[in-house]
Scaffold this active site. Sequence first.
Site, mmCIF file in Angstrom:
data_model
loop_
_atom_site.group_PDB
_atom_site.id
_atom_site.type_symbol
_atom_site.label_atom_id
_atom_site.label_comp_id
_atom_site.label_asym_id
_atom_site.label_seq_id
_atom_site.Cartn_x
_atom_site.Cartn_y
_atom_site.Cartn_z
ATOM 1 N N TYR A 92 43.187 29.137 26.528
ATOM 2 C CA TYR A 92 42.353 28.254 27.353
ATOM 3 C C TYR A 92 41.988 26.973 26.620
ATOM 4 O O TYR A 92 41.496 27.015 25.488
ATOM 5 C CB TYR A 92 41.094 29.013 27.745
ATOM 6 C CG TYR A 92 40.401 28.531 29.000
ATOM 7 C CD1 TYR A 92 41.068 27.822 29.986
ATOM 8 C CD2 TYR A 92 39.057 28.831 29.207
ATOM 9 C CE1 TYR A 92 40.422 27.416 31.139
ATOM 10 C CE2 TYR A 92 38.393 28.442 30.358
ATOM 11 C CZ TYR A 92 39.086 27.730 31.323
ATOM 12 O OH TYR A 92 38.437 27.331 32.474
ATOM 13 N N SER A 184 45.298 35.609 25.584
ATOM 14 C CA SER A 184 44.108 35.149 26.293
ATOM 15 C C SER A 184 44.515 34.487 27.617
ATOM 16 O O SER A 184 45.114 35.155 28.462
ATOM 17 C CB SER A 184 43.288 34.221 25.396
ATOM 18 O OG SER A 184 41.991 34.052 25.914
ATOM 19 N N GLN A 185 44.216 33.193 27.817
ATOM 20 C CA GLN A 185 44.746 32.548 29.021
ATOM 21 C C GLN A 185 46.263 32.698 29.059
ATOM 22 O O GLN A 185 46.853 32.954 30.116
ATOM 23 C CB GLN A 185 44.384 31.064 29.047
ATOM 24 C CG GLN A 185 45.013 30.318 30.220
ATOM 25 C CD GLN A 185 44.803 28.820 30.140
ATOM 26 O OE1 GLN A 185 44.052 28.260 30.917
ATOM 27 N NE2 GLN A 185 45.455 28.161 29.200
ATOM 28 N N ASP A 274 36.420 43.353 22.104
ATOM 29 C CA ASP A 274 36.568 42.009 22.670
ATOM 30 C C ASP A 274 35.366 41.678 23.552
ATOM 31 O O ASP A 274 35.115 42.333 24.563
ATOM 32 C CB ASP A 274 37.856 41.944 23.494
ATOM 33 C CG ASP A 274 38.295 40.517 23.804
ATOM 34 O OD1 ASP A 274 37.437 39.615 23.819
ATOM 35 O OD2 ASP A 274 39.499 40.313 24.038
ATOM 36 N N HIS A 303 38.717 39.498 20.188
ATOM 37 C CA HIS A 303 39.502 38.335 20.593
ATOM 38 C C HIS A 303 39.758 37.487 19.349
ATOM 39 O O HIS A 303 39.135 36.447 19.131
ATOM 40 C CB HIS A 303 38.703 37.542 21.638
ATOM 41 C CG HIS A 303 39.539 36.917 22.699
ATOM 42 N ND1 HIS A 303 40.028 37.616 23.779
ATOM 43 C CD2 HIS A 303 39.963 35.643 22.867
ATOM 44 C CE1 HIS A 303 40.709 36.804 24.567
ATOM 45 N NE2 HIS A 303 40.683 35.604 24.024
#
Length: 320
Positions: A92, A184-185, A274, A303
């Site tokens: 992101y 992630s993203q 996370d 994360h």
Amino acid sequence: MPADMPLSELYSYNGISPKPADFDDYWARALKELDNQPLDYELVPAEFQSPLADCFHLYFTGVGGARIHCKMARPKVPAAAPGPGLAYFHGYACDSGDWSEKAGYAAYGFTVLAMDCRGQGGLSEDNLTVQGTTVRGHMIRGIDDPDPDKLYYRNVFLDTVQTVRILMSMEQVDEERIGVFGMSQGGALTTACAALEPRVRSAVTVYPFLSDYKRAFELDITTSAYEELHYYFRFFDPNHRREDTVFKRLGYIDIQNLADRIQGKILFVTGLTDTVCPPSTQFAVYNKIQADKELLIYHEYGHEYLPYLSDRILQTFMKL
């Protein structure tokens, strides 16, 4: 911090965020629009070069006319037969990353395309015109527009598919040996891409974002990647009169609703501590995948950097 629910419950958790009744029609219409997009692209030699890889900036026109940028690396010496291709999607607000990791895969015979998401940290443009606010992020971009086709991530998901289709069209690439990867993203985009382009053979999804929004909202949302939902309600709907409407709209871009479309093999990676993308939101995706899948759990990790994972990912894609 431990997982947001016990591991035994995570294995059976299927999410609580709603799926719109016309979800399948929504994405059928989107893919039909994408089918009309040409696979033409422009190559510009990159400032970074390697003895083992030719590196280029690749530009193509995405849905809505936006100019999309990818970093491309391909083997310096052409192989006798078409080789594997790899599409990479970033986290992101970041960009497609350093050239060296792409060149590294090119040294193993891969042609790599690393896509910049529209309007984030890279060179892709975001030309979407929508009604409403963005507050602090892209997730809710288009959420107040009467037309659900104006959701920002609809176009980004389609960009991932177009990236893979361009990769497949290259003469040095075997279209039956395509892998996709992201964290992630990027993990969310990997999942969406593998779902919307069923010819993807191998995917590695690492702690994905953009899933089970309602569950994420119930947790400690101001410390997670989903915090813009908090600010949206705080500033624009403090009495939550539109809560049901908002979560139904987000359902169009919820990757758990796409997961059962995946046909290729997928390695799914999650960390149980996370707090950025809570484990339950990730398991809501994994548990819906019907294809050949493997779950790799990092019990004491969240994360963050995950040891030995880069080697595991390379070994996974080398099977292509």
